[in-house]
Motif scaffolding. Structure first.
Motif, PDB file in Angstrom:
ATOM      1  N   SER A   1       1.843  -1.995  -9.762  1.00 11.86           N
ATOM      2  CA  SER A   1       1.787  -0.533  -9.689  1.00 11.86           C
ATOM      3  C   SER A   1       2.077   0.095 -11.043  1.00 11.86           C
ATOM      4  O   SER A   1       1.437   1.079 -11.441  1.00 11.86           O
ATOM      5  CB  SER A   1       2.777  -0.014  -8.637  1.00 11.86           C
ATOM      6  OG  SER A   1       4.127  -0.140  -9.068  1.00 11.86           O
ATOM      7  N   LYS A   2       3.017  -0.452 -11.781  1.00 16.26           N
ATOM      8  CA  LYS A   2       3.356   0.117 -13.077  1.00 16.26           C
ATOM      9  C   LYS A   2       2.288  -0.191 -14.129  1.00 16.26           C
ATOM     10  O   LYS A   2       2.108   0.580 -15.076  1.00 16.26           O
ATOM     11  CB  LYS A   2       4.730  -0.387 -13.531  1.00 16.26           C
ATOM     12  CG  LYS A   2       5.884   0.188 -12.733  1.00 16.26           C
ATOM     13  CD  LYS A   2       5.911   1.711 -12.799  1.00 16.26           C
ATOM     14  CE  LYS A   2       7.118   2.308 -12.087  1.00 16.26           C
ATOM     15  NZ  LYS A   2       7.168   3.787 -12.177  1.00 16.26           N
TER      16      LYS A   2
ATOM     17  N   SER B   1       4.353  -6.646  -6.780  1.00 12.40           N
ATOM     18  CA  SER B   1       3.617  -5.425  -6.449  1.00 12.40           C
ATOM     19  C   SER B   1       4.123  -4.240  -7.265  1.00 12.40           C
ATOM     20  O   SER B   1       3.356  -3.338  -7.628  1.00 12.40           O
ATOM     21  CB  SER B   1       3.711  -5.126  -4.950  1.00 12.40           C
ATOM     22  OG  SER B   1       5.060  -4.958  -4.546  1.00 12.40           O
ATOM     23  N   TYR B   2       5.409  -4.233  -7.582  1.00 15.06           N
ATOM     24  CA  TYR B   2       5.945  -3.187  -8.461  1.00 15.06           C
ATOM     25  C   TYR B   2       5.318  -3.304  -9.845  1.00 15.06           C
ATOM     26  O   TYR B   2       4.906  -2.301 -10.451  1.00 15.06           O
ATOM     27  CB  TYR B   2       7.464  -3.309  -8.542  1.00 15.06           C
ATOM     28  CG  TYR B   2       8.121  -2.283  -9.439  1.00 15.06           C
ATOM     29  CD1 TYR B   2       8.258  -0.964  -9.029  1.00 15.06           C
ATOM     30  CD2 TYR B   2       8.627  -2.639 -10.689  1.00 15.06           C
ATOM     31  CE1 TYR B   2       8.863  -0.009  -9.845  1.00 15.06           C
ATOM     32  CE2 TYR B   2       9.236  -1.706 -11.507  1.00 15.06           C
ATOM     33  CZ  TYR B   2       9.357  -0.392 -11.080  1.00 15.06           C
ATOM     34  OH  TYR B   2       9.954   0.539 -11.893  1.00 15.06           O
TER      35      TYR B   2
ATOM     36  N   GLN C   1       3.891   1.488  -1.165  1.00 18.31           N
ATOM     37  CA  GLN C   1       4.486   1.544  -2.499  1.00 18.31           C
ATOM     38  C   GLN C   1       3.527   2.176  -3.506  1.00 18.31           C
ATOM     39  O   GLN C   1       3.925   3.013  -4.320  1.00 18.31           O
ATOM     40  CB  GLN C   1       4.868   0.137  -2.943  1.00 18.31           C
ATOM     41  CG  GLN C   1       5.489   0.053  -4.324  1.00 18.31           C
ATOM     42  CD  GLN C   1       5.714  -1.383  -4.746  1.00 18.31           C
ATOM     43  OE1 GLN C   1       4.864  -2.244  -4.547  1.00 18.31           O
ATOM     44  NE2 GLN C   1       6.885  -1.663  -5.305  1.00 18.31           N
ATOM     45  N   PHE C   2       2.257   1.803  -3.442  1.00 22.44           N
ATOM     46  CA  PHE C   2       1.262   2.358  -4.357  1.00 22.44           C
ATOM     47  C   PHE C   2       1.051   3.844  -4.108  1.00 22.44           C
ATOM     48  O   PHE C   2       0.718   4.589  -5.039  1.00 22.44           O
ATOM     49  CB  PHE C   2      -0.061   1.596  -4.222  1.00 22.44           C
ATOM     50  CG  PHE C   2      -0.205   0.462  -5.199  1.00 22.44           C
ATOM     51  CD1 PHE C   2      -1.214   0.462  -6.153  1.00 22.44           C
ATOM     52  CD2 PHE C   2       0.673  -0.608  -5.173  1.00 22.44           C
ATOM     53  CE1 PHE C   2      -1.343  -0.584  -7.061  1.00 22.44           C
ATOM     54  CE2 PHE C   2       0.557  -1.653  -6.063  1.00 22.44           C
ATOM     55  CZ  PHE C   2      -0.447  -1.648  -7.022  1.00 22.44           C
TER      56      PHE C   2
ATOM     57  N   ARG D   1       0.834  -1.200   0.000  1.00 17.32           N
ATOM     58  CA  ARG D   1       0.000   0.000   0.000  1.00 17.32           C
ATOM     59  C   ARG D   1       0.876   1.261   0.000  1.00 17.32           C
ATOM     60  O   ARG D   1       0.606   2.222  -0.726  1.00 17.32           O
ATOM     61  CB  ARG D   1      -0.924  -0.009   1.223  1.00 17.32           C
ATOM     62  CG  ARG D   1      -1.929   1.136   1.248  1.00 17.32           C
ATOM     63  CD  ARG D   1      -2.792   1.058   2.503  1.00 17.32           C
ATOM     64  NE  ARG D   1      -3.599  -0.160   2.518  1.00 17.32           N
ATOM     65  CZ  ARG D   1      -4.769  -0.286   1.915  1.00 17.32           C
ATOM     66  NH1 ARG D   1      -5.269   0.741   1.229  1.00 17.32           N
ATOM     67  NH2 ARG D   1      -5.448  -1.406   1.987  1.00 17.32           N
TER      68      ARG D   1
ATOM     69  N   ASN E   1       4.139   5.107  -6.223  1.00 15.85           N
ATOM     70  CA  ASN E   1       4.190   4.709  -7.630  1.00 15.85           C
ATOM     71  C   ASN E   1       2.924   5.043  -8.408  1.00 15.85           C
ATOM     72  O   ASN E   1       2.994   5.360  -9.595  1.00 15.85           O
ATOM     73  CB  ASN E   1       4.461   3.211  -7.744  1.00 15.85           C
ATOM     74  CG  ASN E   1       5.849   2.818  -7.277  1.00 15.85           C
ATOM     75  OD1 ASN E   1       6.560   3.616  -6.686  1.00 15.85           O
ATOM     76  ND2 ASN E   1       6.234   1.587  -7.529  1.00 15.85           N
ATOM     77  N   VAL E   2       1.780   4.919  -7.754  1.00 12.60           N
ATOM     78  CA  VAL E   2       0.511   5.140  -8.446  1.00 12.60           C
ATOM     79  C   VAL E   2      -0.087   6.498  -8.081  1.00 12.60           C
ATOM     80  O   VAL E   2      -0.310   7.349  -8.951  1.00 12.60           O
ATOM     81  CB  VAL E   2      -0.495   4.017  -8.143  1.00 12.60           C
ATOM     82  CG1 VAL E   2      -1.819   4.270  -8.872  1.00 12.60           C
ATOM     83  CG2 VAL E   2       0.073   2.658  -8.547  1.00 12.60           C
TER      84      VAL E   2
END
Length: 338
Positions: A165-166, A161-162, A116-117, A114, A120-121
């Motif tokens: 996100s991408k 998860s990366y 990370q998002f 979460r 990234n997002v």
């Protein structure tokens, strides 16, 4: 695109770059300043940003910085406000901040995914919306450039998860582009999809493996991405993959999905692990502040990408496809041989 944005030459532009304290963002900021652009650098590490800004100014360039966490929308608004106060606005906004997590999806805490998002997002969402609002009313429009990845098209094992996100970044970018085109706004929206790049990416990632993280070959220099970004800042483009090796991986994933899965499972696991214990560095929650463009990749690093240069020069897709097909088998053999 309709209507075509009247993008300025780089030396006439003000360019906002997030994730500008290391890797692709830092390389892009330095390159843009060298080419005469005014740059607004944004990241979480004030020491690194201050040093980079002073370096650019000492070399005769124009630069300002903003300490910002792109996962915080108020921070992103502060970036836009600073660009407006310092330079009267901006012409290109580059959403470059991002972080990875290495490990099995079943072992990575959901809380980390979460977080990370958020970067990234949501960092891309906030930056894109802020840029769109500003550029819609700007004479001649401008450019929004979002940094995706080849994993926007083809997920990679141990960075699940990366990859997710991408892929979200690609979906958002494509939708935003269509909305702006339908509204006849002169704003170009570009998705740049780098292959593996020799930056501190692996060193900054949160790592749940039992070994130090690495990058899967082939690996390219960060300058290849910086050149691609700045080309798109002056010449409207929809989507650009950086690195023929990454393009080949995506193509193989589309045409030979099961075979690519097997290759990932048998080869890419080892390619992303070093024969040494992991370090304790973690850029997910804390800024790194190292002001490094390059990472610790120990293999060959390609300093340019013929595939990307040809695509950006609008060479016939048939010619480019032929070159990619020729390189596909060689890339496959190289991966298998590592």
């Amino acid at each position: 695109m309709s209507p075509d944005p009247n993008l300025k030459s780089l030396e006439e532009q003000t360019i906002v770059i997030t994730g500008a304290s290391s890797g692709i963002g830092l390389t892009t900021a330095r390159t843009a300043a060298d080419r005469g652009a005014r740059v607004v650098l944004a990241a979480r590490s004030e020491d690194a940003l201050r040093e980079a800004t002073e370096e650019i100014r000492d070399d005769g360039g124009e630069a300002e910085y903003v300490v910002a966490d792109v996962g915080d929308r108020d921070d992103v608004r502060e970036i836009a406000d600073t660009a407006a106060e310092t330079y009267g606005g901006f012409d290109t906004w580059v959403n470059g901040a991002g972080i990875s997590i290495y490990g099995k999806l079943t072992e990575v805490p959901v809380e980390d995914m979460r977080e990370q998002f958020e970067t990234n997002v949501w960092g891309v969402v906030y930056g894109s919306l802020e840029a769109a609002e500003h550029l819609k009313g700007k004479d001649g429009g401008g450019a929004i450039i979002n940094i995706g990845s080849i994993v926007s098209d083809r997920a990679i094992i141990l960075q699940g998860s990366y990859s997710a996100s991408k892929q979200a970044v690609k979906g958002f970018t494509d939708s935003l582009r269509m909305e702006l085109e339908r509204a006849d706004e002169p704003v170009s929206v570009t998705l740049v999809k780098p292959s593996a790049i020799d930056t501190p990416f692996a060193e900054h990632a949160k790592n749940y493996m039992e070994t130090e993280a690495s990058l899967p070959a082939p690996v390219y220099a960060p300058e290849t991405v910086a050149r691609t970004i700045l080309d798109a800042a002056a010449d409207p483009q929809r989507e650009v993959t950086v690195g023929g090796g990454g393009k080949n991986m995506v193509a193989m994933g589309r045409t030979l999905s099961s075979a690519m899965d097997t290759l990932m499972e048998t080869v890419f696991v080892d390619q992303q692990r070093k024969a040494e214990p992991p370090t304790e560095s973690d850029g997910l929650e804390d800024p790194t502040g190292d002001l490094e463009e390059r990472g610790g990749y120990e293999g060959h690093v390609a300093e340019s990408s013929l595939y990307t240069r040809l695509r950006q020069r609008r060479v016939s897709p048939v010619v480019v496809a032929g070159l990619a097909a020729t390189a596909l088998y060689a890339g496959y053999r190289m991966i298998r041989g590592r």
